[in-house]
Design a protein around this motif. Structure first.
Motif, PDB file in Angstrom:
ATOM      1  N   TRP A 227       7.381  16.997  70.527  1.00  0.00           N
ATOM      2  CA  TRP A 227       8.813  17.485  70.505  1.00  0.00           C
ATOM      3  C   TRP A 227       9.792  16.411  70.857  1.00  0.00           C
ATOM      4  N   LEU A 228       9.337  15.481  71.942  1.00  0.00           N
ATOM      5  CA  LEU A 228      10.209  14.296  72.177  1.00  0.00           C
ATOM      6  C   LEU A 228      10.281  13.380  70.930  1.00  0.00           C
ATOM      7  N   LEU A 229       9.499  13.223  70.274  1.00  0.00           N
ATOM      8  CA  LEU A 229       9.259  12.502  69.128  1.00  0.00           C
ATOM      9  C   LEU A 229      10.316  12.698  68.135  1.00  0.00           C
ATOM     10  N   GLU A 230      10.224  14.217  67.834  1.00  0.00           N
ATOM     11  CA  GLU A 230      11.296  14.527  66.973  1.00  0.00           C
ATOM     12  C   GLU A 230      12.868  14.608  67.339  1.00  0.00           C
ATOM     13  N   THR A 231      12.917  14.905  68.763  1.00  0.00           N
ATOM     14  CA  THR A 231      14.294  15.079  69.373  1.00  0.00           C
ATOM     15  C   THR A 231      14.843  14.145  70.247  1.00  0.00           C
TER      16      THR A 231
ATOM     17  N   THR B  65      15.597   5.183  73.529  1.00  0.00           N
ATOM     18  CA  THR B  65      14.389   4.446  73.858  1.00  0.00           C
ATOM     19  C   THR B  65      13.358   4.917  74.876  1.00  0.00           C
ATOM     20  N   PRO B  66      13.568   5.131  76.212  1.00  0.00           N
ATOM     21  CA  PRO B  66      12.631   5.496  77.043  1.00  0.00           C
ATOM     22  C   PRO B  66      12.042   7.018  76.722  1.00  0.00           C
ATOM     23  N   LEU B  67      12.913   7.644  76.247  1.00  0.00           N
ATOM     24  CA  LEU B  67      12.380   9.255  75.716  1.00  0.00           C
ATOM     25  C   LEU B  67      11.226   8.992  74.657  1.00  0.00           C
ATOM     26  N   LEU B  68      11.776   8.163  73.761  1.00  0.00           N
ATOM     27  CA  LEU B  68      10.807   7.774  72.422  1.00  0.00           C
ATOM     28  C   LEU B  68       9.336   7.322  73.138  1.00  0.00           C
ATOM     29  N   ILE B  69       9.442   6.294  74.027  1.00  0.00           N
ATOM     30  CA  ILE B  69       8.210   5.593  74.529  1.00  0.00           C
ATOM     31  C   ILE B  69       7.295   6.745  75.175  1.00  0.00           C
ATOM     32  N   LEU B  70       8.148   7.588  76.044  1.00  0.00           N
ATOM     33  CA  LEU B  70       7.330   8.692  76.657  1.00  0.00           C
ATOM     34  C   LEU B  70       6.625   9.489  75.730  1.00  0.00           C
ATOM     35  N   ALA B  71       7.355   9.569  74.740  1.00  0.00           N
ATOM     36  CA  ALA B  71       6.585  10.631  73.344  1.00  0.00           C
ATOM     37  C   ALA B  71       5.372   9.932  72.906  1.00  0.00           C
ATOM     38  N   GLY B  72       5.546   8.644  72.745  1.00  0.00           N
ATOM     39  CA  GLY B  72       4.292   7.813  72.359  1.00  0.00           C
ATOM     40  C   GLY B  72       3.175   8.170  73.443  1.00  0.00           C
TER      41      GLY B  72
ATOM     42  N   LEU C  92      -1.443  15.862  53.662  1.00  0.00           N
ATOM     43  CA  LEU C  92      -0.841  17.048  53.897  1.00  0.00           C
ATOM     44  C   LEU C  92       0.741  17.014  54.341  1.00  0.00           C
ATOM     45  N   MET C  93       0.774  16.061  55.350  1.00  0.00           N
ATOM     46  CA  MET C  93       2.033  15.604  56.054  1.00  0.00           C
ATOM     47  C   MET C  93       3.190  15.179  54.860  1.00  0.00           C
ATOM     48  N   ASP C  94       2.709  14.207  54.175  1.00  0.00           N
ATOM     49  CA  ASP C  94       3.408  13.795  53.213  1.00  0.00           C
ATOM     50  C   ASP C  94       3.518  14.585  51.977  1.00  0.00           C
ATOM     51  N   ILE C  95       2.680  15.505  51.623  1.00  0.00           N
ATOM     52  CA  ILE C  95       2.923  16.609  50.602  1.00  0.00           C
ATOM     53  C   ILE C  95       4.045  17.350  50.970  1.00  0.00           C
ATOM     54  N   TRP C  96       4.211  17.741  52.361  1.00  0.00           N
ATOM     55  CA  TRP C  96       5.194  18.392  52.909  1.00  0.00           C
ATOM     56  C   TRP C  96       6.372  17.707  52.724  1.00  0.00           C
ATOM     57  N   PHE C  97       6.395  16.430  52.927  1.00  0.00           N
ATOM     58  CA  PHE C  97       7.707  15.316  52.899  1.00  0.00           C
ATOM     59  C   PHE C  97       8.197  15.456  51.491  1.00  0.00           C
ATOM     60  N   ASP C  98       7.290  15.487  50.597  1.00  0.00           N
ATOM     61  CA  ASP C  98       7.908  15.231  49.080  1.00  0.00           C
ATOM     62  C   ASP C  98       8.340  16.583  48.760  1.00  0.00           C
ATOM     63  N   ALA C  99       7.923  17.821  49.419  1.00  0.00           N
ATOM     64  CA  ALA C  99       8.503  19.108  48.823  1.00  0.00           C
ATOM     65  C   ALA C  99       9.766  19.299  49.491  1.00  0.00           C
ATOM     66  N   HIS C 100       9.823  18.839  50.768  1.00  0.00           N
ATOM     67  CA  HIS C 100      11.276  19.232  51.464  1.00  0.00           C
ATOM     68  C   HIS C 100      12.087  17.932  51.983  1.00  0.00           C
ATOM     69  N   LYS C 101      11.664  16.826  51.808  1.00  0.00           N
ATOM     70  CA  LYS C 101      12.373  15.519  51.843  1.00  0.00           C
ATOM     71  C   LYS C 101      12.539  15.356  53.372  1.00  0.00           C
ATOM     72  N   ALA C 102      11.697  15.923  54.289  1.00  0.00           N
ATOM     73  CA  ALA C 102      11.883  15.816  55.647  1.00  0.00           C
ATOM     74  C   ALA C 102      10.427  16.026  56.486  1.00  0.00           C
ATOM     75  N   TYR C 103      10.335  15.657  57.561  1.00  0.00           N
ATOM     76  CA  TYR C 103       8.840  15.863  58.295  1.00  0.00           C
ATOM     77  C   TYR C 103       9.055  16.902  59.283  1.00  0.00           C
ATOM     78  N   PHE C 104      10.238  17.626  59.507  1.00  0.00           N
ATOM     79  CA  PHE C 104      10.357  18.447  60.600  1.00  0.00           C
ATOM     80  C   PHE C 104       9.575  19.629  60.361  1.00  0.00           C
ATOM     81  N   GLY C 105       9.312  20.372  59.496  1.00  0.00           N
ATOM     82  CA  GLY C 105       8.430  21.558  59.230  1.00  0.00           C
ATOM     83  C   GLY C 105       7.080  21.363  59.604  1.00  0.00           C
ATOM     84  N   SER C 106       6.633  20.093  58.979  1.00  0.00           N
ATOM     85  CA  SER C 106       5.002  19.688  59.303  1.00  0.00           C
ATOM     86  C   SER C 106       4.759  19.546  60.936  1.00  0.00           C
ATOM     87  N   ILE C 107       5.896  18.841  61.445  1.00  0.00           N
ATOM     88  CA  ILE C 107       5.856  18.557  62.813  1.00  0.00           C
ATOM     89  C   ILE C 107       5.679  19.925  63.748  1.00  0.00           C
ATOM     90  N   VAL C 108       6.717  20.672  63.325  1.00  0.00           N
ATOM     91  CA  VAL C 108       6.453  22.100  63.806  1.00  0.00           C
ATOM     92  C   VAL C 108       5.066  22.678  63.719  1.00  0.00           C
TER      93      VAL C 108
END
Length: 426
Positions: A311-315, A319-326, A374-390
């Motif tokens: 969730w932190l990676l997507e939202t 920088t500190p929050l993204l590093i925490l996400a990792g 499958l994640m890339d197939i989702w991106f090709d269809a929707h032009k975003a990773y959000f749905g696959s991340i959910v």
């Protein structure tokens, strides 16, 4: 501690060192981790599309799926030392052979298929079998050290070495040097330090004899057929297979996910490095945790933590929050890799550990190969990773729930611990 116990402790320490070094130069570190360094030069030299070159990673996964159970069975029959020595030599030669490849795509694919078969022998799963036979009370910790530290160091250093070699001698001769490093580091470590743990010899005597070259039939545990009929077998595949697959997909997409959101390549790369380092370190931590808390359910919270990281990676915007996400995602991936060999040993024992591990790791590798696609197939269809991340977030919560359904460990006191009483083991 008796002299005999001290001697056995020294041997066991050597085994961990050998397996750690083996993981430093395993297929993951020396082929998969460095492939990105050579991708563009290979494509430009031969005029191939990048997707044509990258296809070899899928080929490696497919042949590994077939090879893992076979290698595991050989390990069960003949022990680890002989199989791993032959495997190291075979793997080193197959990687070095890339230096002789020509502008023939089919030959290129066949060579990497050979690398996949050879690399399935001196791999993390098989080193884990050797460590599991030597250790009982500290099995989780030692599995974490040999796999986590070994893969972490290898995946960090080998791409750097590959980049340096590329600048001096080109990609083809770089593969020759990498093949030499696989042999120069892995073979001596295996030859001088790795010993097979004493196994009980099948006998009707009250006090069985122990011998490192004895077959594994007398060890406590289930056969593959018996394991396939058990609930934990399918729970392990459903939970840790799904968890490893989902988190591997995220790991391979950290950079595009963040750069698509406007983050710099530097920040995205930093997050990916943090994820990789925490994954390695957390395998040691979760191994120790599993040793001290005798319940598989202790692994469940890690996947809830990973969901928070997702969730932190997507939202997250800072920088500190993204590093925490990792870091939080690394906790989940480290738990998946660290718990897998431990669960196999505790539920199914050591009798058929190799072949059972081979089958389970084959499924896990398939999941790790399919989910990024499958994640890339989702991106090709929707032009975003959000749905696959959910969807992945939901899957991680399901993984945590499945782990809570695990029964108590079947193997309370393993054959390794029985051997320790008779032979001063650990």
């Amino acid at each position: 501690m008796t002299i005999e116990t001290k001697a056995n402790a020294k041997t066991a320490l050597g085994v961990v060192i050998a397996c750690t070094i083996g993981n430093v130069v395993c297929l993951t570190a020396t082929v998969s981790a460095v492939f990105g360094v050579f991708l563009v030069p290979i494509s430009e030299d031969f005029g191939w599309q990048r997707s044509q070159v990258t296809a070899v990673l899928g080929i490696i996964s497919l042949v590994s799926i077939i090879a893992f159970p076979i290698v595991g069975r050989l390990m069960d029959i003949y022990g680890g030392r002989k199989v791993l020595l032959v495997g190291n030599l075979f793997f080193a030669l197959s990687v070095a052979a890339v230096s002789q490849v020509n502008n023939n795509l089919m030959n290129f694919y066949l060579l990497f298929a050979l690398i996949g078969i050879a690399g399935a022998i001196p791999c993390t799963a098989m080193f884990s079998k050797v460590v599991s036979e030597w250790f009982d009370k500290r099995r989780g910790l030692m599995l974490g050290i040999s796999a986590g530290v070994g893969n972490g160091v290898g995946a960090t250093l080998m791409p750097i070495i590959a980049a340096i070699l590329l600048g001096y001698m080109g990609w083809q001769m770089s593969y020759a040097v990498i093949g030499f490093l696989i042999f120069a580091l892995g073979f001596p470590a295996t030859y001088f330090l790795l010993k097979d743990a004493p196994r009980p010899v099948v006998t009707e005597a009250t006090n069985p004899k122990y011998h490192p070259n004895a077959p594994s039939e007398a060890l406590e545990g289930l056969t593959l057929t018996e394991a396939l009929k058990s609930v934990p077998f399918w729970l392990i595949i459903a939970s840790l297979g799904l968890g490893a697959g989902c988190l591997t997909a995220i790991f391979s997409h950290v950079i595009p996910v963040l750069t698509d959101r406007g983050q710099s390549l530097t920040i995205a790369t930093t997050v990916m490095v943090v994820l990789a380092l925490v994954t390695s370190g957390w395998q040691v931590a979760v191994g120790s945790l599993l040793d001290h808390i005798k319940s598989p359910r202790v692994a469940a919270p890690s996947f809830v933590v990973a969901t928070i990281g997702l969730w932190l990676l997507e939202t997250g915007s800072s920088t500190p929050l993204l590093i925490l996400a990792g870091a939080l995602l690394g906790v989940g991936l480290g738990t998946a890799f660290g718990a897998l060999p431990y669960f196999i040993s505790r539920y199914f024992g050591l009798k058929a550990y190799g072949v059972i591990t081979g089958v389970i790791y084959s499924v896990v590798m398939l999941a790790q190969g399919v989910t990024p696609y499958l994640m890339d197939i989702w991106f090709d269809a929707h032009k975003a990773y959000f749905g696959s991340i959910v969807i992945i977030g939901i899957c991680l919560l399901i993984v945590a729930g499945l782990i809570m359904l695990f029964p108590s460990y079947r193997i309370k006191v393993s054959a390794a611990e029985v051997a320790s009483v008779n032979h001063g083991g650990l």
